[in-house]
Motif scaffolding. Sequence first.
Motif, PDB file in Angstrom:
ATOM      1  N   ASP A 129       0.839  -1.194   0.000  1.00 40.50           N
ATOM      2  CA  ASP A 129       0.000   0.000   0.000  1.00 40.50           C
ATOM      3  C   ASP A 129       0.875   1.246   0.000  1.00 40.50           C
ATOM      4  O   ASP A 129       1.509   1.571   0.990  1.00 40.50           O
ATOM      5  CB  ASP A 129      -0.890  -0.033   1.248  1.00 40.50           C
ATOM      6  N   LYS A 130       0.909   1.930  -1.155  1.00 39.03           N
ATOM      7  CA  LYS A 130       1.777   3.099  -1.278  1.00 39.03           C
ATOM      8  C   LYS A 130       1.012   4.412  -1.176  1.00 39.03           C
ATOM      9  O   LYS A 130       1.594   5.463  -1.275  1.00 39.03           O
ATOM     10  CB  LYS A 130       2.528   3.056  -2.614  1.00 39.03           C
ATOM     11  N   ILE A 131      -0.277   4.333  -0.998  1.00 38.93           N
ATOM     12  CA  ILE A 131      -1.067   5.554  -0.976  1.00 38.93           C
ATOM     13  C   ILE A 131      -0.851   6.280   0.342  1.00 38.93           C
ATOM     14  O   ILE A 131      -0.989   5.714   1.405  1.00 38.93           O
ATOM     15  CB  ILE A 131      -2.562   5.236  -1.154  1.00 38.93           C
ATOM     16  N   THR A 132      -0.493   7.541   0.299  1.00 40.17           N
ATOM     17  CA  THR A 132      -0.336   8.351   1.500  1.00 40.17           C
ATOM     18  C   THR A 132      -1.374   9.455   1.557  1.00 40.17           C
ATOM     19  O   THR A 132      -1.479  10.152   2.552  1.00 40.17           O
ATOM     20  CB  THR A 132       1.064   8.976   1.550  1.00 40.17           C
ATOM     21  N   GLY A 133      -2.134   9.603   0.513  1.00 41.15           N
ATOM     22  CA  GLY A 133      -3.185  10.608   0.484  1.00 41.15           C
ATOM     23  C   GLY A 133      -3.868  10.567  -0.863  1.00 41.15           C
ATOM     24  O   GLY A 133      -3.381   9.967  -1.803  1.00 41.15           O
ATOM     25  N   VAL A 134      -5.009  11.211  -0.933  1.00 41.06           N
ATOM     26  CA  VAL A 134      -5.744  11.243  -2.190  1.00 41.06           C
ATOM     27  C   VAL A 134      -5.067  12.215  -3.139  1.00 41.06           C
ATOM     28  O   VAL A 134      -4.913  13.400  -2.827  1.00 41.06           O
ATOM     29  CB  VAL A 134      -7.205  11.671  -1.946  1.00 41.06           C
ATOM     30  N   LYS A 135      -4.626  11.738  -4.290  1.00 37.54           N
ATOM     31  CA  LYS A 135      -3.913  12.586  -5.250  1.00 37.54           C
ATOM     32  C   LYS A 135      -4.884  13.140  -6.280  1.00 37.54           C
ATOM     33  O   LYS A 135      -5.675  12.412  -6.861  1.00 37.54           O
ATOM     34  CB  LYS A 135      -2.823  11.769  -5.960  1.00 37.54           C
ATOM     35  N   SER A 136      -4.782  14.417  -6.519  1.00 36.61           N
ATOM     36  CA  SER A 136      -5.692  15.051  -7.470  1.00 36.61           C
ATOM     37  C   SER A 136      -5.434  14.588  -8.893  1.00 36.61           C
ATOM     38  O   SER A 136      -6.285  14.729  -9.749  1.00 36.61           O
ATOM     39  CB  SER A 136      -5.549  16.583  -7.384  1.00 36.61           C
ATOM     40  N   THR A 137      -4.233  14.006  -9.144  1.00 37.98           N
ATOM     41  CA  THR A 137      -3.913  13.572 -10.501  1.00 37.98           C
ATOM     42  C   THR A 137      -4.560  12.243 -10.838  1.00 37.98           C
ATOM     43  O   THR A 137      -4.594  11.841 -11.982  1.00 37.98           O
ATOM     44  CB  THR A 137      -2.391  13.447 -10.666  1.00 37.98           C
ATOM     45  N   VAL A 138      -5.046  11.510  -9.835  1.00 37.56           N
ATOM     46  CA  VAL A 138      -5.680  10.222 -10.088  1.00 37.56           C
ATOM     47  C   VAL A 138      -7.150  10.480 -10.380  1.00 37.56           C
ATOM     48  O   VAL A 138      -7.972  10.568  -9.485  1.00 37.56           O
ATOM     49  CB  VAL A 138      -5.514   9.275  -8.880  1.00 37.56           C
ATOM     50  N   ASN A 139      -7.474  10.665 -11.645  1.00 33.72           N
ATOM     51  CA  ASN A 139      -8.841  11.030 -11.999  1.00 33.72           C
ATOM     52  C   ASN A 139      -9.349  10.207 -13.168  1.00 33.72           C
ATOM     53  O   ASN A 139     -10.123  10.684 -13.976  1.00 33.72           O
ATOM     54  CB  ASN A 139      -8.917  12.528 -12.327  1.00 33.72           C
ATOM     55  N   TYR A 140      -8.917   8.941 -13.266  1.00 32.79           N
ATOM     56  CA  TYR A 140      -9.371   8.084 -14.354  1.00 32.79           C
ATOM     57  C   TYR A 140     -10.074   6.855 -13.797  1.00 32.79           C
ATOM     58  O   TYR A 140      -9.862   6.457 -12.643  1.00 32.79           O
ATOM     59  CB  TYR A 140      -8.186   7.664 -15.229  1.00 32.79           C
ATOM     60  N   ARG A 141     -10.951   6.279 -14.607  1.00 36.91           N
ATOM     61  CA  ARG A 141     -11.616   5.039 -14.222  1.00 36.91           C
ATOM     62  C   ARG A 141     -10.647   3.873 -14.366  1.00 36.91           C
ATOM     63  O   ARG A 141      -9.848   3.827 -15.297  1.00 36.91           O
ATOM     64  CB  ARG A 141     -12.841   4.788 -15.089  1.00 36.91           C
ATOM     65  N   SER A 142     -10.750   2.942 -13.435  1.00 36.58           N
ATOM     66  CA  SER A 142      -9.833   1.810 -13.451  1.00 36.58           C
ATOM     67  C   SER A 142     -10.539   0.572 -12.935  1.00 36.58           C
ATOM     68  O   SER A 142     -11.330   0.639 -11.998  1.00 36.58           O
ATOM     69  CB  SER A 142      -8.606   2.103 -12.585  1.00 36.58           C
TER      70      SER A 142
ATOM     71  N   GLY B  18      -4.320   4.773  -9.724  1.00 33.78           N
ATOM     72  CA  GLY B  18      -3.134   5.276  -9.048  1.00 33.78           C
ATOM     73  C   GLY B  18      -2.150   4.213  -8.632  1.00 33.78           C
ATOM     74  O   GLY B  18      -1.203   4.495  -7.918  1.00 33.78           O
ATOM     75  N   HIS B  19      -2.366   2.973  -9.066  1.00 28.94           N
ATOM     76  CA  HIS B  19      -1.499   1.864  -8.678  1.00 28.94           C
ATOM     77  C   HIS B  19      -0.926   1.164  -9.913  1.00 28.94           C
ATOM     78  O   HIS B  19      -0.857  -0.067  -9.969  1.00 28.94           O
ATOM     79  CB  HIS B  19      -2.265   0.857  -7.818  1.00 28.94           C
ATOM     80  N   ALA B  20      -0.548   1.925 -10.902  1.00 27.26           N
ATOM     81  CA  ALA B  20       0.006   1.356 -12.128  1.00 27.26           C
ATOM     82  C   ALA B  20       1.343   2.015 -12.447  1.00 27.26           C
ATOM     83  O   ALA B  20       1.597   3.163 -12.070  1.00 27.26           O
ATOM     84  CB  ALA B  20      -0.970   1.560 -13.295  1.00 27.26           C
ATOM     85  N   ASP B  21       2.207   1.266 -13.152  1.00 29.76           N
ATOM     86  CA  ASP B  21       3.485   1.829 -13.585  1.00 29.76           C
ATOM     87  C   ASP B  21       3.298   2.765 -14.766  1.00 29.76           C
ATOM     88  O   ASP B  21       4.094   3.674 -14.979  1.00 29.76           O
ATOM     89  CB  ASP B  21       4.445   0.692 -13.961  1.00 29.76           C
ATOM     90  N   GLN B  22       2.226   2.531 -15.550  1.00 24.08           N
ATOM     91  CA  GLN B  22       1.941   3.401 -16.690  1.00 24.08           C
ATOM     92  C   GLN B  22       0.458   3.337 -16.982  1.00 24.08           C
ATOM     93  O   GLN B  22      -0.171   2.273 -16.900  1.00 24.08           O
ATOM     94  CB  GLN B  22       2.730   2.963 -17.938  1.00 24.08           C
ATOM     95  N   VAL B  23      -0.125   4.478 -17.320  1.00 24.44           N
ATOM     96  CA  VAL B  23      -1.538   4.556 -17.696  1.00 24.44           C
ATOM     97  C   VAL B  23      -1.626   5.169 -19.083  1.00 24.44           C
ATOM     98  O   VAL B  23      -1.065   6.243 -19.341  1.00 24.44           O
ATOM     99  CB  VAL B  23      -2.350   5.408 -16.697  1.00 24.44           C
ATOM    100  N   ILE B  24      -2.301   4.475 -19.997  1.00 22.97           N
ATOM    101  CA  ILE B  24      -2.453   4.947 -21.375  1.00 22.97           C
ATOM    102  C   ILE B  24      -3.924   5.243 -21.623  1.00 22.97           C
ATOM    103  O   ILE B  24      -4.793   4.382 -21.387  1.00 22.97           O
ATOM    104  CB  ILE B  24      -1.944   3.890 -22.375  1.00 22.97           C
TER     105      ILE B  24
END
Length: 743
Positions: free
Chosen positions: A593-606, A613-619
């Motif tokens: 678990d690497k999440i330390t807070g809600v990041k505003s940059t994580v705004n995509y469906r997964s 927010g848990h991927a090495d690359q998002v396309i």
Amino acid sequence: MKKILLAAVVICLSFHSNAYCQNGDEVLNNGITNLKDLLTNHIIEKAYLHFDRQYPYYVAGEGVYFKAYITKGERHEPSDLSGTLHVDLINKNDVILQSIALQLNKGTGWGDFALPDTLRKGSYRIRAYTAWMRTDKHPYFFDQYISVSSINNLDRIADAIKQGTPPSMTFFPEGGNMVTDIRSKVAYKAIGPDGLGINVNGVVVDNENKEVAKIAAAHLGMGVFDFIPEEGHTYKAKVTYADGSQSTIDLPAAEAKGITLSVNTNDPSKVSIEIRANRAYYKENKDKQLNLLFYYSGSLKRYTPKLDGDLLGLDLPANTFPTGVLQVTLLSGNGEPLNERLAFIQNPDLLNLSVAANKPVFSKRENVQLSLNAKNKDGNPVNGSFSVSVIDESKILVDENTENTILSYLLLSSEVKGYVEKSNYYFANVSKETRANLDALMLTQGYRRFVWKELLHGNADTTKVACNPEKTIDVTGALKTKTGEPIAGCAITLLAEAGGPVLNATTDGQGKFRFLNLVFETGTRFILKTQSSGKKGVLTFDVAAAGPAVSPGDQISSKYNANADILASFKNNQVRGVIMAGNVSSKVLLKEDKITGVKSTVNYRSSNLAGPGHADQVISGDEIKNAPALSTGLNGLARGVQFLDGVASLKTGMTISGSGQSLEPMLVIVDGLNAGRGTSIDVINPGSVETVEILKAANASIYGMEGGQGVIVITTRQGAEKNDVITKEMSPGIFSVEPKGFY
């Protein structure tokens, strides 16, 4: 004179005691009918998980084991409604790390979560629910926080204590109101900045600064005082909290004309009711009919006394009611709610449980046989479903008062508002003191599943729930051409690879097929064969509907328990053969678990099991929507990934054998469904893709050993085909799929 009056009233009331079938006021009868409809059409289910230890803390690398109990109705009987229980492991940022579905048998089931040794220290939540619970306006989801420490000393940052919130205090007159010239009982609760009860002392004074009562919290910030409000006077409390701060709080205003309801359970053998009217109210309503309602465990008793005196009393044997919450409501003759009081009945009706070992002394790692005996209060053996957790209390001390037992949860915690501090205190060692403190809790945190005013006026939702309980698993999907044209009238055969019955279905006009009421475990791979129709088809499976959104957790329970660090130190000093998630191939591993807070940059469906927010690359799908094939569009964009005939492999995933070198294919996940390793992604239309996530190493570990060579997570766009999951075609007309089943 008072005793004679009480006796006369009791006899009078007993002649008018009935349930559900009264000939009284039409408004009240309509309310009772609506209550019956509510109980019939909105049967509640509750879940309780009994964990393998009484204390809620673990060490990364251990397994969390539990037995699930599901009850239905207000009598908490084993549920025969639902056959499936969903259990989620959730991190501190409300992200679901793992989810399993348990098959229930007569309201019970078993499950576990493997905590990887890379899991970071912190507070985690385990949530359990059935699909049926989701139909309720206030669903009874089960939530239990666990604190996880680590022998690797990861994430040593402690949660910050909420600051800046001053202590507060609230007052609760018994029955809902204070009335002038009538002795009134007033409960109170003082809460500190952390949301827990705190000690408080003070006095109650009138508008002339004359002291009328003293305040001294008896238990966890709660207490009770009584006094007689006088006409024309107002009252306030002057208090000093445990931290030394002071406050002045206005009490609710007393009514100049009114009636009060008092419920006394100090004597364990009876429930005493007193109805008092002040002079102004009695003069205006003398000899008018009242309605006194007792609601308990799905049953209703109604009494119809006349107000022929300013004091009415009634004593009922406590064993008239089962152990649990009793809701007492006083209404006028025309059905107007006047007062309401919640009380808790504690009868000596618990089972007597005893555990005996097969021998007094055991050698190291010797099997221990325990015999569990259960008897009722009369000493007769009883049948039931039980579970036992065994711990070494010489290593970790357990506070019985803080335990979340099946008794305290089903009968108390789930029945009152807010967080119940040390809920098992009221049950572990029942005494006069614990009963009085439990009564204060009911006065300050009482909860009502229904409100009589809404039932009386038809404002409560009593309509029948328009869905069926979830009992088994349905496998559904569609067969279409590559251009999206439905293939109708095609026969489809379903067979588990391990063998079993052969199931048949035929696609409808939209190419859809359904295999209903299946029971299988996660990991079961099925073979589907389609009858030749002259068209090459693409077979898709429907993903189960998404679970409920994760509501913010309780801030009090979510605090990290430092005792988990003590447990971790034991594990660090002496390896005891604990189950390491990394060594259990049959379990799904949880990623670090690497999440330390809600990041505003994580705004995509997964559809990643760990969430966005848990991927090495998002396309983004927009980058590849015009590609002739999905692998073509991703080739060159997906870093460190190469494609061969639509099969994705990490360039670092090389294996060397006697026959030479080869690349190991990545695991393919489409809209949350495992499509297997080596699956060609070119059966997916690039235009239907919303995001593609590349997971490597630690990010891929959440998928266990299958994700060892990397994972490619494909999430399709929302729309008509957003839930389609592409199967792996083994040969023309023969497909392989692994839908999610029971754990």
